[in-house]
Design an enzyme around this catalytic site. Structure first.
Site, PDB file in Angstrom:
ATOM      1  N   THR A   1       0.834  -1.207   0.000  1.00 18.86           N
ATOM      2  CA  THR A   1       0.000   0.000   0.000  1.00 18.86           C
ATOM      3  C   THR A   1       0.867   1.255   0.000  1.00 18.86           C
ATOM      4  O   THR A   1       0.550   2.249  -0.667  1.00 18.86           O
ATOM      5  CB  THR A   1      -0.927   0.004   1.238  1.00 18.86           C
ATOM      6  OG1 THR A   1      -1.744  -1.157   1.201  1.00 18.86           O
ATOM      7  CG2 THR A   1      -1.801   1.242   1.270  1.00 18.86           C
TER       8      THR A   1
ATOM      9  N   HIS B   1       1.939   2.012  -3.469  1.00 22.89           N
ATOM     10  CA  HIS B   1       0.864   2.652  -4.236  1.00 22.89           C
ATOM     11  C   HIS B   1       0.847   4.155  -3.956  1.00 22.89           C
ATOM     12  O   HIS B   1       0.711   4.973  -4.872  1.00 22.89           O
ATOM     13  CB  HIS B   1      -0.495   2.062  -3.843  1.00 22.89           C
ATOM     14  CG  HIS B   1      -0.742   0.670  -4.326  1.00 22.89           C
ATOM     15  ND1 HIS B   1      -0.793   0.339  -5.662  1.00 22.89           N
ATOM     16  CD2 HIS B   1      -0.967  -0.484  -3.653  1.00 22.89           C
ATOM     17  CE1 HIS B   1      -1.040  -0.966  -5.791  1.00 22.89           C
ATOM     18  NE2 HIS B   1      -1.139  -1.484  -4.578  1.00 22.89           N
TER      19      HIS B   1
ATOM     20  N   CYS C   1     -21.524   0.376  13.985  1.00 24.01           N
ATOM     21  CA  CYS C   1     -22.326   0.034  12.810  1.00 24.01           C
ATOM     22  C   CYS C   1     -22.734  -1.437  12.859  1.00 24.01           C
ATOM     23  O   CYS C   1     -22.267  -2.213  13.706  1.00 24.01           O
ATOM     24  CB  CYS C   1     -21.564   0.329  11.520  1.00 24.01           C
ATOM     25  SG  CYS C   1     -20.168  -0.790  11.201  1.00 24.01           S
TER      26      CYS C   1
ATOM     27  N   CYS D   1     -19.713  -3.877  12.621  1.00 23.16           N
ATOM     28  CA  CYS D   1     -18.940  -3.937  13.865  1.00 23.16           C
ATOM     29  C   CYS D   1     -19.676  -4.733  14.941  1.00 23.16           C
ATOM     30  O   CYS D   1     -19.075  -5.503  15.689  1.00 23.16           O
ATOM     31  CB  CYS D   1     -18.635  -2.531  14.369  1.00 23.16           C
ATOM     32  SG  CYS D   1     -17.355  -1.648  13.440  1.00 23.16           S
TER      33      CYS D   1
END
Length: 356
Positions: free
Chosen positions: A46, A49, A102, A105
């Site tokens: 990552t 990137h 949420c 979660c």
């Protein structure tokens, strides 16, 4: 705030390729946060990137931001309501900061929380002298764990999550893509008792590491047709499990060709863009089961990692091939991009502990 003032940090300063070392404010902590002095930090795909500023980075990064998301360090300050860690603790961190409220979660699927903020991507990261983290995201390490191993546990979690998405015990497994996560995945498959482990890549350096980490066969796909070789060694059946770590369209195609009918595939590798894929023959007519893998299961994967490392079932030491001072991040990134490395570790305080 006792730890005020400035610190060195590697930042993405603007929407263009490259990174730079800067002097930034030491982060302030909230009531439920801890301030950590970074001991070691490792480089992930990552980060490449973000360095290259490719389409994924352009869609996810809003400069200026401190980059990096894999680290370990020492707690040097805690918020007033912190109870899970204390000053002096040696910790690593889960880089995905979730909302914990949420539906995902609350049903044990925090790794796919839609409100996730990832350090070094959605908020300031760890290629710095200090980082502030919520106490919920911290993981206590044994005091004697080498800092290099402690810094790459978050990345190791990707390998553990991928390998354990299916049951690899006594089965034939293909790991396509032998970057650091692929190499760690091989070690997990070996620890789990896989019957045969095949590995593919285009880097001879990394294919040699694959054999060292436990692969039985390693194929350079630029020189060899791995599907033909795998079919010959599996009595024409193919592998039971495909673990795809590269995101390359050609690797996906070869991997699914080598997968037996009714086989399972766990896909972690990110494609650079949309790719062509033979859905009919690779999945539907094959009756294949496919898992998309993102992050680590919170906190199941971390406990599985602890078991593999503390028992000695997995030794990640051979994977760590290069160490640099954080000031030398440009050279560290060059080595990581070259394919001539395993895991690359950087030290904000320099590399006096290089031979640890």
């Amino acid at each position: 705030m006792t730890h005020n003032g400035k610190m060195r940090a590697v930042i993405k300063p603007e929407r263009s390729p490259g990174l730079e070392m800067a002097s930034v404010d030491i982060p302030r902590i909230g009531l439920h946060d801890a301030l950590i002095k970074v001991k070691a930090t490792s480089i992930c795909g990552t980060d490449l990137h973000i360095f290259k500023w490719d389409p994924w980075a352009r869609a996810h990064i809003n400069p200026p931001i401190v980059v990096g998301h894999e680290f370990c360090g020492e707690v040097v300050e805690i918020g007033q309501e912190v109870t899970q860690v204390k000053v002096g603790d040696f910790v690593s961190a889960e880089s995905h900061i979730t909302c914990q409220t949420c539906a995902q979660c609350r049903t044990g699927n925090g790794h796919i929380c839609k409100n996730t903020k990832i350090i070094g991507v959605g908020r300031d990261g760890c290629w710095a002298e200090y980082i502030a983290m919520p106490e919920y995201n911290l993981w206590l390490n044994p005091p004697d764990m080498p800092v290099e191993i402690a810094s790459l546990q978050e990345n190791f979690g990707n390998a553990v999550h991928t390998a354990f998405a299916t049951d690899v015990t006594a089965r034939k497994v293909l790991v396509s893509g032998c970057g650091p996560v692929g190499l760690m995945t091989i070690a997990v498959c070996k620890a789990a008792g896989a019957r045969q482990i095949f590995a593919t890549d285009i880097s001879p350096y990394r294919l040699r590491l694959a054999l060292r980490m436990g692969a039985h066969f390693a194929y350079n796909v630029s020189e060899t047709d791995p599907v033909r070789e795998i079919m010959a060694l599996t009595d024409g059946e193919g592998v039971d499990v495909l673990l795809e770590m590269s995101g390359a369209g050609s690797a996906l195609d070869q991997g699914f060709k080598a997968l037996r009918d009714g086989g399972e595939a766990a896909l972690l590798g990110l494609a650079p863009a949309a790719i062509g894929f033979d859905l009919n023959n690779h999945i539907i007519f094959k009756g294949a089961t496919v898992y998309g893998i993102v992050g680590r299961r919170l906190w199941q994967t971390w406990y599985q990692m602890r078991g593999l490392l503390r028992s000695g079932a997995v030794d990640l030491t051979p994977l760590i091939t290069h160490r640099f001072a954080l000031d030398d991040y440009q050279e560290a990134l060059r080595v990581m991009q070259s394919g001539q490395s395993g895991k690359v570790i950087m030290f904000p305080d320099g590399i006096a502990n290089k031979e640890e």
